[in-house]
Design an enzyme around this catalytic site. Structure first.
Site, PDB file in Angstrom:
ATOM      1  CG  HIS A 211      -0.114   0.260   2.727  1.00  0.00           C
ATOM      2  ND1 HIS A 211       0.590  -0.889   3.099  1.00  0.00           N
ATOM      3  CD2 HIS A 211       0.115   1.362   3.340  1.00  0.00           C
ATOM      4  CE1 HIS A 211       1.244  -0.390   4.311  1.00  0.00           C
ATOM      5  NE2 HIS A 211       0.739   0.780   4.269  1.00  0.00           N
ATOM      6  CG  ASP A 213       1.914   5.062   4.643  1.00  0.00           C
ATOM      7  OD1 ASP A 213       1.413   3.907   4.643  1.00  0.00           O
ATOM      8  OD2 ASP A 213       2.749   5.150   5.164  1.00  0.00           O
ATOM      9  CG  HIS A 268       5.322   0.999   2.498  1.00  0.00           C
ATOM     10  ND1 HIS A 268       4.677   2.046   2.110  1.00  0.00           N
ATOM     11  CD2 HIS A 268       4.764   0.962   4.020  1.00  0.00           C
ATOM     12  CE1 HIS A 268       4.039   2.747   2.979  1.00  0.00           C
ATOM     13  NE2 HIS A 268       3.903   1.934   4.209  1.00  0.00           N
ATOM     14  NE  ARG A 278       8.407  -4.488  10.637  1.00  0.00           N
ATOM     15  CZ  ARG A 278       9.380  -3.728  10.055  1.00  0.00           C
ATOM     16  NH1 ARG A 278      10.825  -4.131  10.242  1.00  0.00           N
ATOM     17  NH2 ARG A 278       9.386  -2.332   9.923  1.00  0.00           N
TER      18      ARG A 278
HETATM   19  C1  GA4 Z   1      -2.382   2.744   5.525  1.00  0.00           C
HETATM   20  C2  GA4 Z   1      -1.542   3.726   6.558  1.00  0.00           C
HETATM   21  C3  GA4 Z   1      -2.261   3.716   8.015  1.00  0.00           C
HETATM   22  O1  GA4 Z   1      -1.612   2.625   8.590  1.00  0.00           O
HETATM   23  C4  GA4 Z   1      -3.617   3.914   8.039  1.00  0.00           C
HETATM   24  C5  GA4 Z   1      -4.056   2.653   7.100  1.00  0.00           C
HETATM   25  C6  GA4 Z   1      -5.728   2.460   7.213  1.00  0.00           C
HETATM   26  C7  GA4 Z   1      -6.353   1.515   8.421  1.00  0.00           C
HETATM   27  O2  GA4 Z   1      -5.523   0.575   8.762  1.00  0.00           O
HETATM   28  O3  GA4 Z   1      -7.240   1.714   8.733  1.00  0.00           O
HETATM   29  C8  GA4 Z   1      -5.924   1.793   5.911  1.00  0.00           C
HETATM   30  C9  GA4 Z   1      -4.640   2.202   4.842  1.00  0.00           C
HETATM   31  C10 GA4 Z   1      -3.852   3.008   5.916  1.00  0.00           C
HETATM   32  C11 GA4 Z   1      -5.047   2.556   3.683  1.00  0.00           C
HETATM   33  C12 GA4 Z   1      -6.444   1.963   2.932  1.00  0.00           C
HETATM   34  C13 GA4 Z   1      -7.344   1.606   3.869  1.00  0.00           C
HETATM   35  C14 GA4 Z   1      -7.285   2.532   5.296  1.00  0.00           C
HETATM   36  C15 GA4 Z   1      -6.468   0.393   5.813  1.00  0.00           C
HETATM   37  C16 GA4 Z   1      -7.225   0.203   4.445  1.00  0.00           C
HETATM   38  C17 GA4 Z   1      -7.414  -0.790   3.720  1.00  0.00           C
HETATM   39  C18 GA4 Z   1      -4.235   4.034   9.293  1.00  0.00           C
HETATM   40  C19 GA4 Z   1      -4.238   5.075   6.888  1.00  0.00           C
HETATM   41  O4  GA4 Z   1      -4.323   6.078   7.127  1.00  0.00           O
HETATM   42  O5  GA4 Z   1      -4.388   4.413   5.814  1.00  0.00           O
END
Ligand code: GA4
Length: 342
Positions: A211, A213, A268, A278
């Site tokens: 994914h 961020d 990443h 980890r």
């Molecule tokens: C990725 C980055 C952060 O960890 C996060 C994640 C969020 C979650 O875990 O709820 C998301 C992911 C993240 C992006 C797409 C969506 C939302 C999980 C998911 C499948 C907290 C964020 O802001 O986006």
């Protein structure tokens, strides 16, 4: 209500991808930036353009604070499930186990998602599971977030300087804003002994799927267990050697948009380990919900077309939280610019 069953291990293996040759002299290395050196500005911009990812040393975050928070986090993840569940399901803040987000993504990971807002009135789950000193954990998180946020802002200001932007706080003010929508995440990847049978065949188990961020910048610190991988331009994955004394910084989607694609939001993922656990702690610096995100006019060259439609962070966040982890979230905000050939 959607019933989500536990994922069988088989579903958590990553699809094999083309191998890369880490020993080749042309294989890239992760940019290493010493924040105490005057040449760090140029190196920071280059790293954001080439990788959207780099490692920083001489970061000014006290090691004592880092290890105290890490040991509290280890205590939390070693508690019985019933204790961890007191933090509530992630909605969006709380404790999660294998299920990531709301749309059916799974990983070999446990996590605690917290609001990074520092006031006592925030929407964090009750941290009462730290039975002895509940307020100790909250205050450690606050001190840690304050320190990494300062480092993130210093980096953003060095970047703005080197990009010759008049306002050197053009990025950092979004994190400093009282309404900044930032998140703090603790990820615990337990060892997966069953994986040992698969490792000789080169099979990898997904800890946190690929994914980018959505925010502006992410600051990651982990213990000395490997697992983090970044995607290179040729589509191969590069394993990032862990370093518990340094921080790893990611460009997020919003910074990619504000720089009209000059900086790359890095894809990443984390793969699980068969023997070692980890632990990572990540601060995601985001803007206020009402902030308009668009390429900065002061950065655009004459005639340069904007690659993205303007959106508010609220709109982007909503769309991101409705997506699957590996989706190309910026796709629907890209402008389809027509190139007229004469
Ligand atoms: C990725 C980055 C952060 O960890 C996060 C994640 C969020 C979650 O875990 O709820 C998301 C992911 C993240 C992006 C797409 C969506 C939302 C999980 C998911 C499948 C907290 C964020 O802001 O986006």
């Amino acid at each position: 209500m959607v019933a989500i069953s536990k994922p069988p291990l088989e579903q958590l293996f990553v699809k094999p991808c083309k191998p890369n040759n880490n020993n080749s002299p042309s294989f890239p290395t992760i940019p290493l930036i010493d924040l105490s050196k005057s040449e760090s500005k140029q190196l920071l911009v280059k790293a954001c353009q080439d990788f959207g990812f780099f490692k920083v040393v001489n970061h000014g975050v006290p090691m004592k604070l880092i290890s105290k928070l890490e040991s509290e986090a280890v205590k939390f993840f070693s508690s019985p499930l019933s204790v961890k569940q007191k933090a509530g399901p992630p909605n969006p803040f709380g404790y999660g186990n294998k299920l990531l987000g709301q749309n059916g993504d799974f990983g070999w990971v446990e996590y605690l998602l917290l609001n990074a807002k520092l006031d006592s009135d925030n929407k964090n789950p009750t941290l009462s599971f730290f039975e002895e000193h509940p307020e100790k954990f909250q205050s450690l998180v606050n001190d840690y977030v304050t320190a990494v946020k300062k480092m993130a802002c210093d980096i953003l200001e060095l970047l703005a300087d080197e990009l010759k932007l008049q306002q050197r706080n053009v990025f950092s003010k979004l994190l400093m804003d009282e309404e900044s929508d930032s998140v703090f995440r603790l990820n615990y990847y337990p060892p997966c002994p069953e994986l040992q049978e698969h490792e000789p065949k080169g099979r990898k188990l997904i800890g946190f799927g690929e994914h980018t961020d959505p925010q502006i910048i992410s600051v990651l610190r982990s213990n000395n267990t490997s697992g983090l991988e970044i995607s290179l331009r040729d589509g191969s994955w590069m394993s990032v050697p862990p370093d518990s004394n340094s921080f790893f910084i990611n460009v997020g989607d919003s910074l990619q948009v504000m720089t009209n694609g000059r900086f790359k939001s890095v894809k990443h993922r984390v793969v699980a380990n068969s023997v070692k656990s980890r632990m990572s702690m990540i601060y995601f610096g985001g803007p206020p919900l009402s902030e308009k995100i668009a390429p900065l006019p002061s950065l655009m060259e004459r005639e340069e077309a904007s690659l993205y439609k303007e959106f508010t962070w609220f709109e982007y966040k909503k769309s991101a939280f409705n997506s699957r982890l590996s989706d190309n979230r910026l796709g629907r905000f890209e402008k389809k610019n027509l190139v007229v050939l004469s």
